[in-house]
Design a protein around this motif. Sequence first.
Motif, mmCIF file in Angstrom:
data_model
loop_
_atom_site.group_PDB
_atom_site.id
_atom_site.type_symbol
_atom_site.label_atom_id
_atom_site.label_comp_id
_atom_site.label_asym_id
_atom_site.label_seq_id
_atom_site.Cartn_x
_atom_site.Cartn_y
_atom_site.Cartn_z
ATOM 1 N N TYR A 268 -18.657 25.395 -35.154
ATOM 2 C CA TYR A 268 -19.369 25.987 -34.019
ATOM 3 C C TYR A 268 -20.791 25.469 -33.897
ATOM 4 N N ARG A 269 -21.195 25.164 -32.656
ATOM 5 C CA ARG A 269 -22.567 24.807 -32.329
ATOM 6 C C ARG A 269 -23.050 25.723 -31.215
ATOM 7 N N ASN A 270 -24.345 26.017 -31.238
ATOM 8 C CA ASN A 270 -24.983 26.848 -30.231
ATOM 9 C C ASN A 270 -24.719 28.343 -30.471
ATOM 10 N N ALA A 271 -25.049 29.171 -29.482
ATOM 11 C CA ALA A 271 -24.975 30.626 -29.651
ATOM 12 C C ALA A 271 -23.560 31.133 -29.377
ATOM 13 N N GLY A 272 -23.150 32.137 -30.133
ATOM 14 C CA GLY A 272 -21.847 32.768 -29.948
ATOM 15 C C GLY A 272 -21.838 34.122 -30.615
ATOM 16 N N THR A 273 -20.780 34.854 -30.417
ATOM 17 C CA THR A 273 -20.686 36.203 -30.980
ATOM 18 C C THR A 273 -19.310 36.438 -31.570
ATOM 19 N N VAL A 274 -19.290 36.943 -32.795
ATOM 20 C CA VAL A 274 -18.044 37.327 -33.444
ATOM 21 C C VAL A 274 -17.920 38.849 -33.331
ATOM 22 N N GLU A 275 -16.948 39.286 -32.545
ATOM 23 C CA GLU A 275 -16.772 40.716 -32.297
ATOM 24 C C GLU A 275 -15.740 41.294 -33.258
ATOM 25 N N CYS A 276 -16.048 42.483 -33.777
ATOM 26 C CA CYS A 276 -15.177 43.127 -34.759
ATOM 27 C C CYS A 276 -14.965 44.598 -34.422
ATOM 28 N N LEU A 277 -13.851 45.111 -34.887
ATOM 29 C CA LEU A 277 -13.592 46.549 -34.859
ATOM 30 C C LEU A 277 -13.870 47.086 -36.258
ATOM 31 N N PRO A 280 -14.637 53.517 -39.086
ATOM 32 C CA PRO A 280 -15.749 54.232 -39.716
ATOM 33 C C PRO A 280 -15.327 55.084 -40.910
ATOM 34 N N THR A 281 -14.039 55.345 -41.022
ATOM 35 C CA THR A 281 -13.546 56.164 -42.134
ATOM 36 C C THR A 281 -13.427 55.353 -43.415
ATOM 37 N N THR A 282 -12.892 54.141 -43.296
ATOM 38 C CA THR A 282 -12.645 53.324 -44.483
ATOM 39 C C THR A 282 -13.694 52.233 -44.720
ATOM 40 N N GLY A 283 -14.465 51.900 -43.669
ATOM 41 C CA GLY A 283 -15.409 50.798 -43.796
ATOM 42 C C GLY A 283 -14.765 49.438 -43.635
ATOM 43 N N GLU A 284 -13.475 49.429 -43.280
ATOM 44 C CA GLU A 284 -12.791 48.152 -43.020
ATOM 45 C C GLU A 284 -13.202 47.622 -41.651
ATOM 46 N N PHE A 285 -13.313 46.321 -41.529
ATOM 47 C CA PHE A 285 -13.557 45.725 -40.215
ATOM 48 C C PHE A 285 -12.552 44.609 -39.979
ATOM 49 N N PHE A 286 -12.274 44.351 -38.703
ATOM 50 C CA PHE A 286 -11.264 43.378 -38.312
ATOM 51 C C PHE A 286 -11.772 42.533 -37.155
ATOM 52 N N PHE A 287 -11.492 41.251 -37.215
ATOM 53 C CA PHE A 287 -11.856 40.329 -36.136
ATOM 54 C C PHE A 287 -11.206 40.769 -34.828
ATOM 55 N N LEU A 288 -11.989 40.808 -33.770
ATOM 56 C CA LEU A 288 -11.480 41.143 -32.442
ATOM 57 C C LEU A 288 -11.387 39.892 -31.573
ATOM 58 N N GLU A 289 -12.514 39.204 -31.419
ATOM 59 C CA GLU A 289 -12.544 37.962 -30.655
ATOM 60 C C GLU A 289 -13.883 37.272 -30.883
ATOM 61 N N MET A 290 -13.955 36.007 -30.498
ATOM 62 C CA MET A 290 -15.228 35.302 -30.524
ATOM 63 C C MET A 290 -15.602 34.933 -29.099
#
Length: 445
Positions: A268-277, A280-290
Motif C-alpha cells: 500500500y502507498r498513500n492514505a487508506g483506512t483499515v476498518e474493523c468490527l 466490546p465483550t471479548t475485545g476481539e476485532f475483525f477486518f471489515l474492509e479497507m
Amino acid sequence: MIESLLVANRGEIARRIIRTARRLGVRAIAVHSEADADLPFVAEADEAVCVGPANPAQSYRNTEAILAAARSTGAQAIHPGYGFLSENADFARTVEASGLIWVGPGGDAISAMGDKINARNLMAAAGVPVAAGTTEPAADVAAAVAAAAEIGYPVMVKAAAGGGGMGMGVAVDEAALRTEYDKVRAFAERMFGDGSVLLERYFPRVRHVEVQILGLADGRVLALGERECSVQRRNQKLVEESPSPAVSPELRSRLLAAAVRAGAAVDYRNAGTVECLLDPTTGEFFFLEMNTRLQVEHPVTELVHGIDLVEEQLRVAAGLPPTFDPDALTVRGHAIELRVNAEDPKRFLPGPGTIKTWVEPTGEGVRVDSGYAEGNTVTPFYDSLMAKLIVHGQDRAEAIARARAAVAAFDLSGPKHNLPFFAELLENQEFLSGDYDTSIVSHLR
C-alpha cells in the motif's frame, strides 16, 4: 512537490484539498458540474472547468471529461477525494498511463481491496483477523443457506463489490436469508454492476473502529491511530472520534499492528483506512474492509496527531518523505467530528434546499470543513453532507464540551439539518460514558 493539482471531486472535500494545495503553493484546479458552479470550492480554485450536467455519471464520474480537463489545464496530478472515482482502479491506472500523478494507492491495491471476498481472503492470509464467513461468492440462495448453516445465524448479507455501508442486510433465520439474499443481489447488480454476495457472522452488539494507515514513498506502512465510528444510521457514519474510548493500550497495539500487516499485504502507498468490527465483550476485532482513499473522517486523525493528511498524500505521490518523524508519532488530546447533513434529525431523510443562514461556529479547538455558504443550494443530486464540525480538546470531556458549544453556535437555516440530533447525542448518557455501540442511534429515536 507537485506543481499543479486537479481535484476530481466537489463540495467540502474539494474545498479541503484546495486549501492545502494553495498553502503549499500548488496550483489548484477544480472540476465541477453545472449544478455546482456557484459553490465555494469553484471560486477558491486557481482554475475551474465545468465537466458536465448535474448527473454524476455525466460529470464527476465522467472519466473522459475529467482527463480532458487535466490536459487542457496542464495539471500534473489528480486527487480524487472520496467517493466518485476515488476507488476506481481502472481510472487510477488510466491517470498514470496518461503520464499524470495519481494521488492515491496504485490500481492493483484498489482492485485487491475493492472486492470484499478477495479482501477477506488476502487479510486472512496476512494474519489479520477476519470474522467467520464465505471465501467465495454465494452463487445462489441454496449456497447462501448452506453457508449460513455453517457460519451460524444471525448472518450479515453483503454485496461483495459494495462500500460505504450500502448493499447490506441481516438475516436471523433461513426465511429472512432468502429475502435478504435476493434484495442484496438485486441492489448490487443495479448499483455496482456486480451481483456477487458474501455472508459473514453478524454481531448483535459491535463497535466500528478503524485505523488510519499511510503507505510512504519508501515502502513503509504507518498506522496513525484509530477512530471510533459507531454512531451510525443505516450503516453510515454520523460521528467519529479519536482516540476510541473503547480501545485500551493493549488492544490499540494489536489493532495498529494488524492494520500495518493489512497495508503491507497489498504494497500500500498513500492514505487508506483499515476498518474493523470490535466485539466490546471479548475485545476481539475483525477486518471489515479497507478503504483505498482518504476518509471523510480524516480530520480527527489530523487534529490528534498534528499533521495534514492531504499534504502527506501529496508528498507520497511526489516521492517525498513525510513532514513528521514516523518513529516519533504522538497523540495529543481528543477529537470529535460531527457530519452536518441536509436531512431531518429524526428519520434522517434528505432535506435539500437553499441555505438562508449559514454562520459557522468559531473558537479554540473548533474547525469547520464546509462545502457550502449562505445563498448556496443543496441539491438532491449528491450526498447530503454540507459540512464537518470538528472539535479538539485536551481530553474527551473537553472535546464534548466544545462540541456542545459549537453545535449551539452553528446558525443554519433553509435545508433540513441534523444539528438538533447532535445536541441530543451530546447530552446522552450512553454516549457520554463512552460505552456505546452501533445501535446507539436507535436508542435515541
